[in-house]
Design an enzyme around this catalytic site. Sequence first.
Site, PDB file in Angstrom:
ATOM      1  N   ARG A 175      98.233   8.638  70.223  1.00  0.00           N
ATOM      2  CA  ARG A 175      98.122   9.479  69.015  1.00  0.00           C
ATOM      3  C   ARG A 175      99.070   8.999  67.913  1.00  0.00           C
ATOM      4  NH1 ARG A 175      94.461  11.130  71.505  1.00  0.00           N
ATOM      5  NH2 ARG A 175      93.678  13.271  71.657  1.00  0.00           N
ATOM      6  N   SER A 255      94.012  19.669  69.347  1.00  0.00           N
ATOM      7  CA  SER A 255      95.338  19.742  69.988  1.00  0.00           C
ATOM      8  C   SER A 255      96.413  19.851  68.920  1.00  0.00           C
ATOM      9  CB  SER A 255      95.601  18.470  70.796  1.00  0.00           C
ATOM     10  OG  SER A 255      94.641  18.325  71.796  1.00  0.00           O
ATOM     11  N   GLU A 351     101.222  17.535  66.420  1.00  0.00           N
ATOM     12  CA  GLU A 351     100.351  16.373  66.211  1.00  0.00           C
ATOM     13  C   GLU A 351      99.774  16.292  64.794  1.00  0.00           C
ATOM     14  OE1 GLU A 351      98.040  13.396  65.945  1.00  0.00           O
ATOM     15  OE2 GLU A 351      96.890  15.243  66.070  1.00  0.00           O
TER      16      GLU A 351
HETATM   17  N1  EPU Z   1      95.759  22.357  81.220  1.00  0.00           N
HETATM   18  C1  EPU Z   1      96.403  23.554  81.456  1.00  0.00           C
HETATM   19  N2  EPU Z   1      96.079  24.631  80.691  1.00  0.00           N
HETATM   20  C2  EPU Z   1      95.139  24.565  79.716  1.00  0.00           C
HETATM   21  C3  EPU Z   1      94.448  23.350  79.510  1.00  0.00           C
HETATM   22  C4  EPU Z   1      94.794  22.249  80.250  1.00  0.00           C
HETATM   23  O1  EPU Z   1      97.250  23.667  82.320  1.00  0.00           O
HETATM   24  O2  EPU Z   1      94.932  25.581  79.042  1.00  0.00           O
HETATM   25  C5  EPU Z   1      96.177  21.166  82.013  1.00  0.00           C
HETATM   26  C6  EPU Z   1      95.345  20.933  83.237  1.00  0.00           C
HETATM   27  O3  EPU Z   1      96.200  20.427  84.231  1.00  0.00           O
HETATM   28  C7  EPU Z   1      94.381  19.847  82.805  1.00  0.00           C
HETATM   29  C8  EPU Z   1      95.252  19.045  81.881  1.00  0.00           C
HETATM   30  O4  EPU Z   1      96.049  20.032  81.198  1.00  0.00           O
HETATM   31  O5  EPU Z   1      93.935  19.088  83.878  1.00  0.00           O
HETATM   32  C9  EPU Z   1      94.514  18.200  80.875  1.00  0.00           C
HETATM   33  O6  EPU Z   1      93.668  19.032  80.102  1.00  0.00           O
HETATM   34  P1  EPU Z   1      92.532  18.409  79.173  1.00  0.00           P
HETATM   35  O7  EPU Z   1      91.663  17.494  79.963  1.00  0.00           O
HETATM   36  O8  EPU Z   1      91.872  19.521  78.446  1.00  0.00           O
HETATM   37  O9  EPU Z   1      93.320  17.467  78.176  1.00  0.00           O
HETATM   38  P2  EPU Z   1      94.626  17.657  77.266  1.00  0.00           P
HETATM   39  O10 EPU Z   1      95.680  16.745  77.776  1.00  0.00           O
HETATM   40  O11 EPU Z   1      94.991  19.078  77.097  1.00  0.00           O
HETATM   41  C10 EPU Z   1      93.961  15.673  75.706  1.00  0.00           C
HETATM   42  C11 EPU Z   1      93.821  15.410  74.233  1.00  0.00           C
HETATM   43  C12 EPU Z   1      92.524  16.005  73.714  1.00  0.00           C
HETATM   44  C13 EPU Z   1      91.360  15.379  74.476  1.00  0.00           C
HETATM   45  C14 EPU Z   1      91.544  15.661  75.973  1.00  0.00           C
HETATM   46  C15 EPU Z   1      90.505  14.970  76.820  1.00  0.00           C
HETATM   47  C16 EPU Z   1      96.078  15.234  73.364  1.00  0.00           C
HETATM   48  C17 EPU Z   1      97.128  15.825  72.490  1.00  0.00           C
HETATM   49  N3  EPU Z   1      94.961  15.935  73.508  1.00  0.00           N
HETATM   50  O12 EPU Z   1      94.087  17.094  75.865  1.00  0.00           O
HETATM   51  O13 EPU Z   1      92.412  15.648  72.354  1.00  0.00           O
HETATM   52  O14 EPU Z   1      90.123  15.900  74.036  1.00  0.00           O
HETATM   53  O15 EPU Z   1      92.837  15.154  76.399  1.00  0.00           O
HETATM   54  O16 EPU Z   1      90.753  13.604  76.881  1.00  0.00           O
HETATM   55  O17 EPU Z   1      96.268  14.140  73.895  1.00  0.00           O
HETATM   56  C18 EPU Z   1      92.884  16.400  70.122  1.00  0.00           C
HETATM   57  O18 EPU Z   1      93.668  15.447  70.007  1.00  0.00           O
HETATM   58  O19 EPU Z   1      92.700  17.210  69.168  1.00  0.00           O
HETATM   59  C19 EPU Z   1      92.200  16.625  71.383  1.00  0.00           C
HETATM   60  C20 EPU Z   1      91.437  17.693  71.583  1.00  0.00           C
END
Ligand code: EPU
Length: 358
Positions: A175, A255, A351
């Site tokens: 990012r 995010s 972000e």
């Molecule tokens: N999780 C929680 N609580 C929640 C949501 C997630 O505990 O409410 C934990 C779970 O362990 C889950 C892990 O977080 O397995 C990862 O969750 P998720 O796959 O939704 O991904 P993220 O790390 O929260 C990142 C990106 C997203 C992208 C997703 C999928 C960043 C800042 N965000 O989110 O990007 O869509 O991975 O690859 O890296 C964005 O940048 O706007 C965005 C949406």
Amino acid sequence: MTPVIQQNVSLRAFNTLALPSTAEYFCSVSEHSQLLQALELARTSALVVTIIGGGSNIVLAGDIPGLVIQIDLRGVSHRYVTAAGNATGDLANAVDVTFAAGENWHQQVLFCLDQGWYGLENLSLIPGTMGAAPIQNIGAYGVELADRLISLQALDRQSGELVCFDRQSCEFGYRDSLFKHAGYDRYIIVDVTLRLSTKPEPNISYPALSAAVEAFCRREGLTSEAITPRLVSNLVCEIRRQKLPDPALLPNAGSFFKNPLLKQPQLNALLAQFEDMPNYPQPDGGAKIPAAWLIEQCGLKGAERGEVGVHDRQALVLINRGQASGAELLALAGEVRQSVEQRFAISLEIEPRIYGVN
Ligand code: EPU
């Protein structure tokens, strides 16, 4: 055509968080010459310039002085790499596609799928424009823009010249890019060239995506051969729609925080205390921690504070419940950061870009 400059323009419709903010002056540019004219006008009138694209990764904390320029440059062209010589291996399937900065990201992902140009399917349904995508190196479901970017062109506001950046000179990180640091406010991205492939090679390594693909194949009685880029795109859209609120219905900027990268000593200390803390190991021995998990552990998932809140299905997303101001949203962000800091000694980084802070 000379750009039409308007005075005192509401930016509520130009930011997906739907925050109230007024631009002192505003114009939208759909031609390169208009962009140059708008910049010249700002220079001669000593107006500060703020550039916006789709407004999906910005926080408007207040009114914006000076001239806001919305980049609406359009156009797509492509070149099969084989046409340029006797390409072999992966290059034999490569197609370089150049998108003007104002093109909508998701529409272009779908356009590429229609053309049989693959590689962007995991990045389906990300809001925003092509020109904004490199700034934060958009990423999702195991793929990031940097994996596909060949080059981009940007207007250097210092010299007035167009500059070409190859992938390396964009200094991409998680990012992150040069355009958030040394290039901040200096370069205006006008087009982006991505290398795609005519050979379908779906990447379903991301756990949530592979689970969705497996479930789909089981349900439909399909084998792994049936996994096409189009299917991956559809499933990514489905996952995103389940978790991430549609900005048109519930204003948000995706995010709100980056997932923190911890070094090994801090990681080990935290894992000793919080055994079930999810973590994605990094090459340096450290790990990336899902900020959503940290926020959820602080009891803030679904929290409501007047007109703002933490989304109840994805704790990384802050929402405007209707009439929020930028200040209210930033106050909630501050509360989230403070809670995570107190409990985990981790400092979350915001972000999106923040504008309009006095
Ligand atoms: N999780 C929680 N609580 C929640 C949501 C997630 O505990 O409410 C934990 C779970 O362990 C889950 C892990 O977080 O397995 C990862 O969750 P998720 O796959 O939704 O991904 P993220 O790390 O929260 C990142 C990106 C997203 C992208 C997703 C999928 C960043 C800042 N965000 O989110 O990007 O869509 O991975 O690859 O890296 C964005 O940048 O706007 C965005 C949406």
